[in-house]
Design a protein around this motif. Structure first.
Motif, PDB file in Angstrom:
ATOM      1  N   PRO A  12       0.247  47.965  37.991  1.00  0.00           N
ATOM      2  CA  PRO A  12       0.203  49.054  37.017  1.00  0.00           C
ATOM      3  C   PRO A  12       0.821  50.339  37.593  1.00  0.00           C
ATOM      4  N   ASP A  13       1.104  51.280  36.725  1.00  0.00           N
ATOM      5  CA  ASP A  13       1.702  52.548  37.167  1.00  0.00           C
ATOM      6  C   ASP A  13       0.774  53.261  38.158  1.00  0.00           C
ATOM      7  N   GLY A  14       1.379  53.769  39.223  1.00  0.00           N
ATOM      8  CA  GLY A  14       0.626  54.540  40.212  1.00  0.00           C
ATOM      9  C   GLY A  14      -0.139  53.702  41.214  1.00  0.00           C
ATOM     10  N   LEU A  66      16.490  45.842  26.633  1.00  0.00           N
ATOM     11  CA  LEU A  66      17.122  46.792  27.561  1.00  0.00           C
ATOM     12  C   LEU A  66      16.667  46.527  29.002  1.00  0.00           C
ATOM     13  N   TYR A  67      15.381  46.236  29.186  1.00  0.00           N
ATOM     14  CA  TYR A  67      14.915  45.901  30.536  1.00  0.00           C
ATOM     15  C   TYR A  67      15.631  44.639  31.032  1.00  0.00           C
ATOM     16  N   ALA A  68      15.787  43.659  30.136  1.00  0.00           N
ATOM     17  CA  ALA A  68      16.450  42.411  30.544  1.00  0.00           C
ATOM     18  C   ALA A  68      17.923  42.659  30.878  1.00  0.00           C
ATOM     19  N   ASP A  92      11.173  46.661  43.818  1.00  0.00           N
ATOM     20  CA  ASP A  92      10.081  47.366  43.136  1.00  0.00           C
ATOM     21  C   ASP A  92      10.157  46.988  41.653  1.00  0.00           C
ATOM     22  N   ARG A  93       9.375  46.009  41.245  1.00  0.00           N
ATOM     23  CA  ARG A  93       9.301  45.434  39.892  1.00  0.00           C
ATOM     24  C   ARG A  93      10.443  44.438  39.630  1.00  0.00           C
ATOM     25  N   PHE A  94      10.126  43.440  38.815  1.00  0.00           N
ATOM     26  CA  PHE A  94      11.117  42.441  38.357  1.00  0.00           C
ATOM     27  C   PHE A  94      10.573  41.859  37.065  1.00  0.00           C
ATOM     28  N   SER A  97       7.106  42.434  35.393  1.00  0.00           N
ATOM     29  CA  SER A  97       6.823  43.699  34.684  1.00  0.00           C
ATOM     30  C   SER A  97       7.104  43.532  33.195  1.00  0.00           C
ATOM     31  N   SER A  98       8.205  42.856  32.868  1.00  0.00           N
ATOM     32  CA  SER A  98       8.514  42.642  31.442  1.00  0.00           C
ATOM     33  C   SER A  98       7.444  41.775  30.775  1.00  0.00           C
ATOM     34  N   LEU A  99       6.976  40.763  31.524  1.00  0.00           N
ATOM     35  CA  LEU A  99       5.975  39.861  30.938  1.00  0.00           C
ATOM     36  C   LEU A  99       4.650  40.598  30.719  1.00  0.00           C
ATOM     37  N   TYR A 101       4.173  44.116  30.677  1.00  0.00           N
ATOM     38  CA  TYR A 101       4.269  45.336  29.841  1.00  0.00           C
ATOM     39  C   TYR A 101       4.731  45.012  28.414  1.00  0.00           C
ATOM     40  N   GLN A 102       5.871  44.300  28.301  1.00  0.00           N
ATOM     41  CA  GLN A 102       6.385  44.026  26.954  1.00  0.00           C
ATOM     42  C   GLN A 102       5.685  42.794  26.354  1.00  0.00           C
ATOM     43  N   GLY A 103       5.535  41.744  27.185  1.00  0.00           N
ATOM     44  CA  GLY A 103       4.938  40.511  26.678  1.00  0.00           C
ATOM     45  C   GLY A 103       3.498  40.710  26.256  1.00  0.00           C
TER      46      GLY A 103
HETATM   47  C1  LIG Z   1      10.966  46.567  35.171  1.00  0.00           C
HETATM   48  C2  LIG Z   1      10.071  46.995  34.047  1.00  0.00           C
HETATM   49  C3  LIG Z   1       9.400  48.193  34.091  1.00  0.00           C
HETATM   50  N1  LIG Z   1       8.593  48.558  33.071  1.00  0.00           N
HETATM   51  C4  LIG Z   1       7.916  49.865  33.127  1.00  0.00           C
HETATM   52  C5  LIG Z   1       6.926  50.037  34.223  1.00  0.00           C
HETATM   53  C6  LIG Z   1       6.964  51.518  34.508  1.00  0.00           C
HETATM   54  O1  LIG Z   1       6.086  52.153  33.598  1.00  0.00           O
HETATM   55  C7  LIG Z   1       8.399  51.890  34.165  1.00  0.00           C
HETATM   56  C8  LIG Z   1       9.281  51.963  35.394  1.00  0.00           C
HETATM   57  O2  LIG Z   1       8.919  53.033  36.113  1.00  0.00           O
HETATM   58  P1  LIG Z   1       8.591  52.983  37.695  1.00  0.00           P
HETATM   59  O3  LIG Z   1       8.047  54.326  37.929  1.00  0.00           O
HETATM   60  O4  LIG Z   1       9.879  52.771  38.373  1.00  0.00           O
HETATM   61  O5  LIG Z   1       7.622  51.908  37.978  1.00  0.00           O
HETATM   62  O6  LIG Z   1       8.901  50.857  33.337  1.00  0.00           O
HETATM   63  C9  LIG Z   1       8.441  47.747  31.965  1.00  0.00           C
HETATM   64  O7  LIG Z   1       7.725  48.108  31.020  1.00  0.00           O
HETATM   65  N2  LIG Z   1       9.094  46.559  31.909  1.00  0.00           N
HETATM   66  C10 LIG Z   1       9.915  46.152  32.906  1.00  0.00           C
HETATM   67  O8  LIG Z   1      10.508  45.043  32.824  1.00  0.00           O
END
Ligand SMILES: Cc1cn([C@H]2C[C@H](O)[C@@H](COP(=O)(O)O)O2)c(=O)[nH]c1=O
Ligand code: ATP
Length: 210
Positions: A12-14, A66-68, A92-94, A97-99, A101-103
């Motif tokens: 998660p963030d932070g 857009l993330y993809a 840092d994230r791959f 994160s999409s699964l 946050y978006q999924g």
């Molecule tokens: C790759 C990726 C990231 N996110 C979100 C997670 C964070 O809130 C921001 C990226 O900011 P950071 O300070 O660099 O961590 O984007 C996401 O929702 N989906 C993704 O695939």
């Protein structure tokens, strides 16, 4: 020469990912530190669009695409060449994160978001993923204490969203138990760093010469 290895950091963030990864990178020879979304010019441009606080009209599917797209460019332009050259890629994230946050967070569905990402990653999954677990309130508190850090569109989502994201990561740990290792990220910086370094070193010892 040893084979390249792809290690991703999630949470998660932070949670402290960015801070700890740079400490890890300093300890390793042959490491490449990078991030998503971003890491190369085109992906950093896409990052600005996604995270712009004024883009409140962005549809969740547009966000996922857009993330993809950023992921694809970053993978082809930076990650894959580094792995081919035998580097330790710390990202840092791959895709997780999409699964998460978006999924799960946005409710698009983990499988649906994984499917659109298959087009971007062509089966290139990390060798190891370290998940930094933290209560979303504590993560957001850490971010707010850091006055120099950008506050982006995702940080501004409500607490329920951040809890959903964390729940998403828990689902992913069940789905990928061998790949994802959880670390309690609520401890001191030194404590989290030591635990992370231990896992990374153990994984590096398993690497094979090529
Ligand atoms: C790759 C990726 C990231 N996110 C979100 C997670 C964070 O809130 C921001 C990226 O900011 P950071 O300070 O660099 O961590 O984007 C996401 O929702 N989906 C993704 O695939
Ligand atoms: N273990 C820790 N204890 C206390 N503060 C920490 C700890 N780890 C990181 N921090 C601080 O918390 C803030 C957020 O850390 P950091 O940017 O590394 O998190 P992050 O997981 O990369 O966040 P995001 O994904 O939102 O970018 C920073 O100010 C950092 O100094």
């Amino acid at each position: 020469m040893e084979s390249g290895i792809f290690i991703t950091f999630e949470g998660p963030d932070g949670a402290g990912k960015t801070t700890i990864i740079s400490m890890i990178a300093e300890q390793l020879e042959n490491a490449l530190l990078t991030r998503e979304p971003g890491g190369i010019d085109i992906a950093e441009q896409i990052r600005r669009v996604i995270l712009d606080k004024d883009n409140t009209a962005m549809d969740p599917r547009t966000e996922a695409l857009l993330y993809a797209a950023a992921r694809r460019q970053h993978l082809i332009e930076k990650v894959k060449p580094a792995l081919d050259a035998g580097k330790v890629v710390l990202c840092d994230r791959f895709v997780d994160s999409s699964l998460a946050y978006q999924g799960h967070g946005r409710g698009l569905g983990i499988e649906e978001v994984f499917n659109i990402n298959q087009f971007a990653i062509e089966q290139m999954m990390p060798d190891l993923t370290i998940y930094f677990d933290i209560e979303p309130e504590l993560g957001l508190k850490r971010i707010n204490r850091n006055k120099g850090r950008e506050v982006n569109r995702l940080d501004l989502e409500n607490l329920d969203f951040h809890y959903k994201v964390r729940e998403g990561y828990y689902i992913l740990m069940e789905r990928f138990p061998k790949r994802i290792v959880k670390i309690d990220a609520s401890g001191t910086l030194e404590d989290v760093f030591q635990k992370t370094m231990k896992i990374v070193l153990e994984r590096l010892e398993q690497r094979k010469p090529v």
